[in-house]
Design a protein around this motif. Structure first.
Motif, PDB file in Angstrom:
ATOM      1  N   PRO A 111      32.583  -8.328   9.484  1.00 17.71           N
ATOM      2  CA  PRO A 111      31.321  -7.592   9.638  1.00 17.71           C
ATOM      3  C   PRO A 111      30.120  -8.318   9.022  1.00 17.71           C
ATOM      4  N   VAL A 112      30.342  -9.034   7.912  1.00 21.28           N
ATOM      5  CA  VAL A 112      29.257  -9.796   7.285  1.00 21.28           C
ATOM      6  C   VAL A 112      28.906 -11.013   8.158  1.00 21.28           C
ATOM      7  N   LYS A 113      29.945 -11.756   8.568  1.00 21.85           N
ATOM      8  CA  LYS A 113      29.714 -13.011   9.313  1.00 21.85           C
ATOM      9  C   LYS A 113      29.217 -12.765  10.737  1.00 21.85           C
ATOM     10  N   VAL A 114      29.846 -11.788  11.418  1.00 21.28           N
ATOM     11  CA  VAL A 114      29.573 -11.605  12.853  1.00 21.28           C
ATOM     12  C   VAL A 114      28.551 -10.493  13.107  1.00 21.28           C
ATOM     13  N   ARG A 115      28.713  -9.374  12.425  1.00 16.20           N
ATOM     14  CA  ARG A 115      27.812  -8.229  12.648  1.00 16.20           C
ATOM     15  C   ARG A 115      26.580  -8.279  11.732  1.00 16.20           C
ATOM     16  N   LYS A 116      26.559  -9.262  10.822  1.00 13.71           N
ATOM     17  CA  LYS A 116      25.423  -9.440   9.890  1.00 13.71           C
ATOM     18  C   LYS A 116      25.195  -8.218   8.997  1.00 13.71           C
ATOM     19  N   MET A 117      26.280  -7.554   8.658  1.00  9.18           N
ATOM     20  CA  MET A 117      26.202  -6.411   7.736  1.00  9.18           C
ATOM     21  C   MET A 117      25.981  -6.955   6.317  1.00  9.18           C
ATOM     22  N   ASN A 118      25.227  -6.230   5.483  1.00  7.49           N
ATOM     23  CA  ASN A 118      25.089  -6.753   4.121  1.00  7.49           C
ATOM     24  C   ASN A 118      26.396  -6.527   3.350  1.00  7.49           C
ATOM     25  N   LYS A 119      26.571  -7.325   2.294  1.00 10.04           N
ATOM     26  CA  LYS A 119      27.882  -7.363   1.634  1.00 10.04           C
ATOM     27  C   LYS A 119      28.276  -6.022   1.027  1.00 10.04           C
ATOM     28  N   GLY A 120      27.306  -5.337   0.443  1.00  9.05           N
ATOM     29  CA  GLY A 120      27.603  -4.034  -0.169  1.00  9.05           C
ATOM     30  C   GLY A 120      28.071  -3.023   0.863  1.00  9.05           C
TER      31      GLY A 120
END
Length: 251
Positions: A111-120
């Protein structure tokens, strides 16, 4: 008023052929999986089940035919293909978890790498998914510290982390010790109840009977039967299916 256009099937395969050299492993495959349906693919080893499953997100390129996911043809490569794979969750026989990352980090990574979700946010999302598959207490452990059943549940959580439209399972319990099979099937059964579109290649007949809307039986690269579990298990039409069930259900 015009009638609403019916939603496209979540998966559509039409006239799909696949060869490995001279070996014809998928022969004129035609199948539709509507949104929210659970389709279990059964058949003897070497019947083409796994190849069919892997073709849906282009892990196996096909020689001929059309494959669509949610009304869109499969992209050949590049960003569009990566986007499609983000929409199609896949769970394999092997868990393919990153050994050097914790279970929570394994689930939060894509989700962080592909969906660009923030880490928290990704971390919170991951913990919610680990709760959903029943292994919140394993979040800070590494894959090698988990049982096979727990690793496979982590792999399911990781696939769900991308919020996929459809989940593909390629014999998800075949590498597990028998006592761990049920815990993974329970997670899959709950997903089915929640309305996840699923295509499941498995040898688990109880799961097929309990959770499937449809059973597709394959033999020698062809779809031989496509019916409800009730019909398939009590009154199979083809000799090949009768023979298969005779061998499986007598054990």
């Amino acid at each position: 008023m015009t009638a609403a256009t019916p939603a496209p099937p979540m998966i559509r395969m039409e006239g799909v052929d696949k060869f490995f050299g001279d070996l014809h492993v998928l022969k004129d495959i035609n199948i539709e999986v509507p949104a929210g349906q659970v389709v279990v693919v059964l058949g003897p080893s070497g019947s083409g089940k796994s190849t069919l499953c892997r073709a849906i997100n282009r892990l196996e390129p096909i020689n001929q035919g059309v494959i669509e996911v949610d009304g869109k043809p499969l992209p050949a490569e590049g960003k569009a293909l990566a986007g499609l794979r983000a929409d199609v969750g896949m769970v394999f026989q092997q868990f393919n978890l990153f050994a050097h990352k914790t279970i929570a980090d394994n689930v939060a990574l894509a989700p962080v790498k592909v969906r660009k979700m923030n880490k928290g946010e990704a971390r919170q999302h991951a913990m919610g998914l680990l709760e959903r598959v029943g292994i919140t207490d394993q979040a800070e452990k590494y894959p090698a510290q988990l049982s096979g059943g727990q690793q496979q549940r982590a792999a399911i959580a990781r696939a769900l982390a991308m919020k996929p439209k459809v989940m593909l399972f390629d014999e998800p319990t075949s590498a597990l010790d028998p006592e761990m099979v049920q815990e993974v099937l329970d997670v899959m059964t709950n997903l089915a109840k929640e309305g996840m579109t699923m295509l499941v290649v498995t040898h688990e007949m109880g799961f097929a009977r309990r959770a499937a809307n449809r059973v597709v039986f394959m033999s020698d690269g062809e779809i031989v039967e496509d019916s409800t579990p009730d019909v398939f298990f009590t009154a199979p039409k083809s000799d090949r299916a009768k023979d298969f069930l005779g061998k499986i259900l007598t054990h």
